[in-house]
Design a protein around this motif. Sequence first.
Motif, PDB file in Angstrom:
ATOM      1  N   SER A   4      19.944  -1.013   2.490  1.00 10.46           N
ATOM      2  CA  SER A   4      18.895  -0.663   1.526  1.00 10.46           C
ATOM      3  C   SER A   4      18.887   0.827   1.206  1.00 10.46           C
ATOM      4  CB  SER A   4      17.521  -1.094   2.060  1.00 10.46           C
ATOM      5  OG  SER A   4      17.392  -2.496   2.016  1.00 10.46           O
ATOM      6  N   GLY A   5      19.887   1.547   1.699  1.00  8.84           N
ATOM      7  CA  GLY A   5      20.036   2.934   1.279  1.00  8.84           C
ATOM      8  C   GLY A   5      19.649   3.950   2.328  1.00  8.84           C
ATOM      9  N   TRP A   6      19.488   5.192   1.872  1.00  8.17           N
ATOM     10  CA  TRP A   6      19.108   6.287   2.756  1.00  8.17           C
ATOM     11  C   TRP A   6      18.369   7.342   1.957  1.00  8.17           C
ATOM     12  CZ3 TRP A   6      24.098   5.265   1.228  1.00  8.17           C
ATOM     13  CH2 TRP A   6      24.690   6.206   0.402  1.00  8.17           C
ATOM     14  N   GLY A   7      17.705   8.231   2.703  1.00  6.68           N
ATOM     15  CA  GLY A   7      16.846   9.216   2.059  1.00  6.68           C
ATOM     16  C   GLY A   7      15.464   8.622   1.862  1.00  6.68           C
ATOM     17  N   ARG A   8      14.507   9.482   1.536  1.00 12.75           N
ATOM     18  CA  ARG A   8      13.130   9.041   1.380  1.00 12.75           C
ATOM     19  C   ARG A   8      12.534   9.542   0.074  1.00 12.75           C
ATOM     20  NH1 ARG A   8      14.697   5.950   4.265  1.00 12.75           N
ATOM     21  NH2 ARG A   8      13.987   5.285   6.328  1.00 12.75           N
ATOM     22  N   GLU A   9      11.761   8.659  -0.558  1.00 15.46           N
ATOM     23  CA  GLU A   9      10.921   9.033  -1.681  1.00 15.46           C
ATOM     24  C   GLU A   9       9.522   9.289  -1.123  1.00 15.46           C
ATOM     25  OE1 GLU A   9      12.433   9.164  -4.605  1.00 15.46           O
ATOM     26  OE2 GLU A   9      13.683   7.392  -4.957  1.00 15.46           O
ATOM     27  N   TYR A  10       8.745  10.107  -1.836  1.00 14.29           N
ATOM     28  CA  TYR A  10       7.365  10.421  -1.463  1.00 14.29           C
ATOM     29  C   TYR A  10       7.305  11.355  -0.244  1.00 14.29           C
ATOM     30  CZ  TYR A  10       5.110   6.963  -4.582  1.00 14.29           C
ATOM     31  OH  TYR A  10       4.632   6.256  -5.649  1.00 14.29           O
ATOM     32  N   GLY A  11       6.136  11.949  -0.105  1.00 15.41           N
ATOM     33  CA  GLY A  11       5.880  12.816   1.021  1.00 15.41           C
ATOM     34  C   GLY A  11       6.651  14.121   0.948  1.00 15.41           C
ATOM     35  N   PRO A  12       6.370  15.033   1.875  1.00 19.75           N
ATOM     36  CA  PRO A  12       7.147  16.279   1.934  1.00 19.75           C
ATOM     37  C   PRO A  12       8.624  16.033   2.202  1.00 19.75           C
ATOM     38  CG  PRO A  12       5.705  16.053   3.853  1.00 19.75           C
ATOM     39  CD  PRO A  12       5.310  14.984   2.889  1.00 19.75           C
ATOM     40  N   GLU A  13       8.935  14.868   2.817  1.00 26.64           N
ATOM     41  CA  GLU A  13      10.337  14.549   3.084  1.00 26.64           C
ATOM     42  C   GLU A  13      11.140  14.462   1.787  1.00 26.64           C
ATOM     43  OE1 GLU A  13       7.904  12.973   6.483  1.00 26.64           O
ATOM     44  OE2 GLU A  13       7.740  12.952   4.302  1.00 26.64           O
ATOM     45  N   ALA A  14      10.533  13.905   0.741  1.00 27.09           N
ATOM     46  CA  ALA A  14      11.233  13.793  -0.537  1.00 27.09           C
ATOM     47  C   ALA A  14      11.477  15.171  -1.138  1.00 27.09           C
ATOM     48  CB  ALA A  14      10.426  12.933  -1.507  1.00 27.09           C
ATOM     49  N   LEU A  61       0.866  -1.172   0.000  1.00 28.64           N
ATOM     50  CA  LEU A  61       0.000   0.000   0.000  1.00 28.64           C
ATOM     51  C   LEU A  61       0.905   1.226   0.000  1.00 28.64           C
ATOM     52  CD1 LEU A  61      -2.800  -0.899   2.591  1.00 28.64           C
ATOM     53  CD2 LEU A  61      -2.923  -0.953   0.096  1.00 28.64           C
ATOM     54  N   LEU A  62       0.899   1.971  -1.085  1.00 26.83           N
ATOM     55  CA  LEU A  62       1.778   3.121  -1.241  1.00 26.83           C
ATOM     56  C   LEU A  62       0.968   4.319  -1.708  1.00 26.83           C
ATOM     57  CD1 LEU A  62       4.740   1.328  -3.051  1.00 26.83           C
ATOM     58  CD2 LEU A  62       4.840   2.358  -0.771  1.00 26.83           C
ATOM     59  N   ASP A  63       1.366   5.481  -1.256  1.00 29.60           N
ATOM     60  CA  ASP A  63       0.706   6.718  -1.659  1.00 29.60           C
ATOM     61  C   ASP A  63       1.747   7.822  -1.682  1.00 29.60           C
ATOM     62  OD1 ASP A  63      -2.170   8.110  -1.893  1.00 29.60           O
ATOM     63  OD2 ASP A  63      -0.837   9.426  -0.741  1.00 29.60           O
ATOM     64  N   PRO A  64       1.667   8.743  -2.643  1.00 33.07           N
ATOM     65  CA  PRO A  64       2.668   9.810  -2.712  1.00 33.07           C
ATOM     66  C   PRO A  64       2.814  10.646  -1.439  1.00 33.07           C
ATOM     67  CG  PRO A  64       1.419   9.734  -4.746  1.00 33.07           C
ATOM     68  CD  PRO A  64       0.746   8.780  -3.794  1.00 33.07           C
ATOM     69  N   ALA A  65       1.835  10.583  -0.549  1.00 35.52           N
ATOM     70  CA  ALA A  65       1.924  11.352   0.692  1.00 35.52           C
ATOM     71  C   ALA A  65       2.736  10.650   1.771  1.00 35.52           C
ATOM     72  CB  ALA A  65       0.519  11.644   1.236  1.00 35.52           C
ATOM     73  N   VAL A  66       2.989   9.344   1.602  1.00 35.76           N
ATOM     74  CA  VAL A  66       3.631   8.550   2.653  1.00 35.76           C
ATOM     75  C   VAL A  66       5.049   8.181   2.229  1.00 35.76           C
ATOM     76  CG1 VAL A  66       3.479   6.476   4.068  1.00 35.76           C
ATOM     77  CG2 VAL A  66       1.381   7.618   3.295  1.00 35.76           C
ATOM     78  N   PRO A  67       6.068   8.606   2.964  1.00 39.02           N
ATOM     79  CA  PRO A  67       7.455   8.355   2.542  1.00 39.02           C
ATOM     80  C   PRO A  67       7.858   6.891   2.675  1.00 39.02           C
ATOM     81  CG  PRO A  67       7.421   9.378   4.712  1.00 39.02           C
ATOM     82  CD  PRO A  67       6.006   9.398   4.211  1.00 39.02           C
ATOM     83  N   PHE A  68       8.791   6.484   1.825  1.00 40.95           N
ATOM     84  CA  PHE A  68       9.399   5.158   1.943  1.00 40.95           C
ATOM     85  C   PHE A  68      10.874   5.278   1.599  1.00 40.95           C
ATOM     86  CE2 PHE A  68       8.259   5.273  -2.560  1.00 40.95           C
ATOM     87  CZ  PHE A  68       9.366   4.714  -3.181  1.00 40.95           C
ATOM     88  N   GLY A  69      11.641   4.307   2.035  1.00 43.24           N
ATOM     89  CA  GLY A  69      13.075   4.289   1.780  1.00 43.24           C
ATOM     90  C   GLY A  69      13.729   3.269   2.678  1.00 43.24           C
ATOM     91  N   GLY A  70      15.045   3.146   2.576  1.00 44.17           N
ATOM     92  CA  GLY A  70      15.725   2.058   3.244  1.00 44.17           C
ATOM     93  C   GLY A  70      16.496   2.432   4.490  1.00 44.17           C
ATOM     94  N   VAL A  71      16.829   1.394   5.257  1.00 48.08           N
ATOM     95  CA  VAL A  71      17.812   1.473   6.329  1.00 48.08           C
ATOM     96  C   VAL A  71      18.828   0.367   6.049  1.00 48.08           C
ATOM     97  CG1 VAL A  71      16.163   2.405   7.975  1.00 48.08           C
ATOM     98  CG2 VAL A  71      16.497  -0.066   7.871  1.00 48.08           C
ATOM     99  N   LYS A  72      19.881   0.313   6.829  1.00 53.91           N
ATOM    100  CA  LYS A  72      20.975  -0.640   6.615  1.00 53.91           C
ATOM    101  C   LYS A  72      21.453  -0.544   5.169  1.00 53.91           C
ATOM    102  CE  LYS A  72      19.000  -4.430   8.353  1.00 53.91           C
ATOM    103  NZ  LYS A  72      18.796  -5.748   8.995  1.00 53.91           N
TER     104      LYS A  72
END
Length: 495
Positions: free
Chosen positions: A470-480, A457-468
Amino acid sequence: MTIQEFRTTASDLPDAVVNGRLFINGVWREASDGGTTAIINPATGEVAATVAASTTSDADAAVAAAKAAFEDGRWSGLSGRERSRILNKAAQLIRERAEELALTESTDVGKPITFARAVDVATAADQYEYVAALAQQLDGSVRETPLHAHAFTRREPLGVVVAITPFNFPLILSSTKIAAALAAGNSVVHKPAGDTPLSALLMAGILADAGVPAGVFNVVTGSGGTLGDHLVAHPDVSKVAFTGSTDVGRKVAALAGQNLRPVTAELGGNAANILFADADLDKAIGTVIGAFVFNSGQFCMGGPRLLVERPVYETVLGILKDAVAGVPVGDPTNPGTVVGPMASRKQLDKVSSYVEAAKAAGGEIIVGGGPLDLDGGFYYQPTVIAGLGNDAAAVQEEIFGPVLTVQPFDTEEEAIALANSTEYGLASGVQTSNISRAHRVSSKLDAGIVWVNSWALLDPAVPFGGVKNSGWGREYGPEALESYTRTKSVIIATD
């Protein structure tokens, strides 16, 4: 209905992608040395299109065009509201050209056209609409201080952003970067995956038609390697946004680091889906299957590892054996297809090698276990493997295909330990009817996003991204969007 009744040919695709050229400074052009690359339809193994193979001089031209466009303010100088109008127009055009985009994505990647239409195209339009709204909200703030001064901050675009995207979700993963970068006022050079560049070419035309000025968005096609390295290390690039494997991500970060440029990196994943005995099994099994077969398993946030509480372990294996065998596999342009081909022969061979290694390590094939010979395409059976130790390669590494490993557990603590036992931390899942357990377990999982009683379940308002790893930084949301800006402080003396 036979495969041939649905088969797509090159003549069905837009001319802009069948004879793909570079898009630099608002102009379609050939590669500087005239080089081209054949793009293979993975459902047939046949050539679907021919695109320009960029040289490093083409990359330099794209960066120069983007830099000039940024510095003269034709885009960066617009108000957020003006950029918002254009990005909303882009979303509208994506929806108007949905069939064209879906067919292109399906032919290029091999994904079922039903999903390409409902997921990939719809998501791209939503992304542009979402950031269009945020573009009008990039405000700084006044800071109260004891200084005899008026102090405030500004959020400003970075400059030239290089967006490098992988083969599995070309339209969605490019839009996550490009839409946010443009909304913030940056210029962009996009290098799509060498095997799947076609929707990027369509989007270049769509953004131009929406009103994005020449030079603000540029596309260079070609293989990674030299071209990607050249762009990442370019001194006139202000940020790199990358999605791809962990190994390549390390290289990208090192190259960008030579110029002290920021990198957003969404890298590999190998998510665990934890199924507790109190879960609604009918719903949970549907979620499990969707999590590992979606996009033929070529999904970095997919769920290729299933951890099952021991009291229902054998029951779950039995249900999976019957249910997975019935998942429709075949021509991606058939509306009834759920699993299409792998995106390339290379990816098919990679999946095959992991499954063969799992067999050699004592893994029990519950269902599937080999390639499918369908009309010359790169198909692999949805496969479930039980009986592997936690150190097996198929458990610890990212297979990136329709393969599910299943392991039992006895306690909540064991499940959490198993879920966190790989180098990755992009996503995780919890299937349970106990809300307290859902909160407790999700808080202890090393992942950038956790789905409870669902998956993807993904939506442009909700950020996603990795830890360990799997990377850093976030896509989606105001954070992106914030990651495509820098903060400037201004202090004006008042006496």
